[in-house]
Write a protein that holds these residues in place. Structure first.
Motif, PDB file in Angstrom:
ATOM      1  N   ARG A  81       0.845  -1.194   0.000  1.00 12.60           N
ATOM      2  CA  ARG A  81       0.000   0.000   0.000  1.00 12.60           C
ATOM      3  C   ARG A  81       0.881   1.244   0.000  1.00 12.60           C
ATOM      4  N   VAL A  82       0.488   2.220  -0.808  1.00  9.47           N
ATOM      5  CA  VAL A  82       1.272   3.451  -0.927  1.00  9.47           C
ATOM      6  C   VAL A  82       1.203   4.252   0.370  1.00  9.47           C
ATOM      7  N   SER A  83       2.368   4.731   0.802  1.00 11.98           N
ATOM      8  CA  SER A  83       2.463   5.551   2.010  1.00 11.98           C
ATOM      9  C   SER A  83       3.385   6.720   1.694  1.00 11.98           C
ATOM     10  N   ILE A  84       2.828   7.921   1.600  1.00 11.93           N
ATOM     11  CA  ILE A  84       3.624   9.095   1.229  1.00 11.93           C
ATOM     12  C   ILE A  84       4.313   9.654   2.471  1.00 11.93           C
ATOM     13  N   PRO A  85       5.640   9.665   2.510  1.00 15.31           N
ATOM     14  CA  PRO A  85       6.340  10.171   3.692  1.00 15.31           C
ATOM     15  C   PRO A  85       6.352  11.697   3.718  1.00 15.31           C
ATOM     16  N   GLY A  86       6.374  12.252   4.913  1.00 14.92           N
ATOM     17  CA  GLY A  86       6.560  13.689   5.074  1.00 14.92           C
ATOM     18  C   GLY A  86       8.041  13.988   5.230  1.00 14.92           C
ATOM     19  N   MET A 173      12.700  22.507   4.999  1.00 14.33           N
ATOM     20  CA  MET A 173      13.955  22.741   5.698  1.00 14.33           C
ATOM     21  C   MET A 173      13.750  22.852   7.206  1.00 14.33           C
ATOM     22  N   VAL A 174      12.723  23.591   7.629  1.00 20.99           N
ATOM     23  CA  VAL A 174      12.520  23.774   9.073  1.00 20.99           C
ATOM     24  C   VAL A 174      12.027  22.480   9.707  1.00 20.99           C
ATOM     25  N   THR A 175      11.306  21.644   8.949  1.00 20.10           N
ATOM     26  CA  THR A 175      10.899  20.338   9.469  1.00 20.10           C
ATOM     27  C   THR A 175      12.113  19.447   9.668  1.00 20.10           C
ATOM     28  N   LEU A 176      13.044  19.483   8.719  1.00 18.56           N
ATOM     29  CA  LEU A 176      14.266  18.693   8.839  1.00 18.56           C
ATOM     30  C   LEU A 176      15.086  19.116  10.054  1.00 18.56           C
ATOM     31  N   LEU A 177      14.987  20.393  10.398  1.00 22.10           N
ATOM     32  CA  LEU A 177      15.723  20.899  11.556  1.00 22.10           C
ATOM     33  C   LEU A 177      14.960  20.708  12.863  1.00 22.10           C
ATOM     34  N   GLY A 178      13.722  20.196  12.758  1.00 24.97           N
ATOM     35  CA  GLY A 178      12.835  20.132  13.917  1.00 24.97           C
ATOM     36  C   GLY A 178      13.404  19.423  15.121  1.00 24.97           C
TER      37      GLY A 178
END
Length: 256
Positions: A81-86, A173-178
């Motif tokens: 099943r497809v699961s789109i990552p954030g 970018m800010v999510t990656l730095l979260g």
């Protein structure tokens, strides 16, 4: 032919069939032909479509699972099943890359200061009324946490300023730095010399600044919002790095 031309470069490994199958399915997901929650066709259908063996197809599934693009349910009836990552799916490897480059916490904060004030301006000028309402709702959560988990609530508020700006690159970018942001704030709160009434007063001053940002955003004063948020972050920087060694602390040290 000269020696330089005769010299062979590194040989490229030809892609295996499993890689090619995974590539085809990956492209369908990226193009939106397959969406979040869609089930892929059954194994027999995919085997016939791609002309591969069952082990090859299952290896392709493992590659897609490693990319967090599908979830495979094993056993009857089974299926993928497809699961789109954030963006948060890439956050651990992003943090690791920063750590491997001996990145300091001060360097991370400097990057945030480049990202966040312009995002505040974008939010004020181009954000919808619903976006502005969403920031106000986030402010209420910070206010509710002023005597509790204030640090975590502030991290989320900062992230929402960028997320609601509408710029997906800045938001990613800010999510990656979260995670780094969260650890940085938590460490600062653990090490701050302020306690009791002094800490509460510091929190309330920060909250007052957040309220001011929401006011500027609602008035669609982009220049004012950008100036205010840049100044807020400069003042917060003084608090976060009161310990002279805190700014030089490396990312790896706060991720341990």
């Amino acid at each position: 032919m000269g020696a330089a031309l005769m010299r062979r470069g590194p040989e490229l490994r030809p892609k295996k069939m499993a890689d090619l199958v995974a590539d085809q399915i990956r492209k369908q997901i990226v193009r939106g032909e397959l969406r979040e929650g869609d089930w892929l066709p059954t194994e027999p259908e995919l085997i016939e479509r791609f002309g591969v063996s069952r082990p090859t197809l299952r290896e392709a599934f493992r590659l897609l699972e490693a990319d967090s693009l599908v979830r495979v349910r094993r056993g009857p009836p089974g299926g993928a099943r497809v699961s789109i990552p954030g963006p948060e799916a890439a956050a651990p490897i992003f943090s690791l890359l920063l750590a491997l480059q001996d990145t300091t916490v001060e360097d991370v904060y400097a990057a945030r200061m480049v990202i966040e004030p312009p995002a505040a301006r974008l939010l004020a000028e181009a954000g919808s009324d619903a976006d502005h309402d969403a920031l106000a709702a986030e402010l209420e959560k910070v206010e509710a946490a002023v005597d509790g988990r204030f640090g975590a609530a502030t991290v989320r508020f900062h992230q929402r300023v960028v997320e609601l700006s509408g710029n997906r690159t800045l938001s990613t970018m800010v999510t990656l730095l979260g995670e780094i942001m969260s650890r940085q704030i938590a460490t600062a709160y653990d090490e701050t010399p302020r306690q009791g009434a002094a800490l509460e007063e510091s929190n309330r001053l920060a909250l007052r600044s957040y309220k001011r940002l929401v006011e500027l955003v609602r008035r669609r004063d982009g220049a004012g919002a950008e100036r205010h948020w840049a100044e807020h972050m400069r003042r917060a920087q003084e608090h976060l790095f009161e310990d002279p060694g805190a700014a030089r602390r490396q990312v790896i040290d706060i991720l341990d």
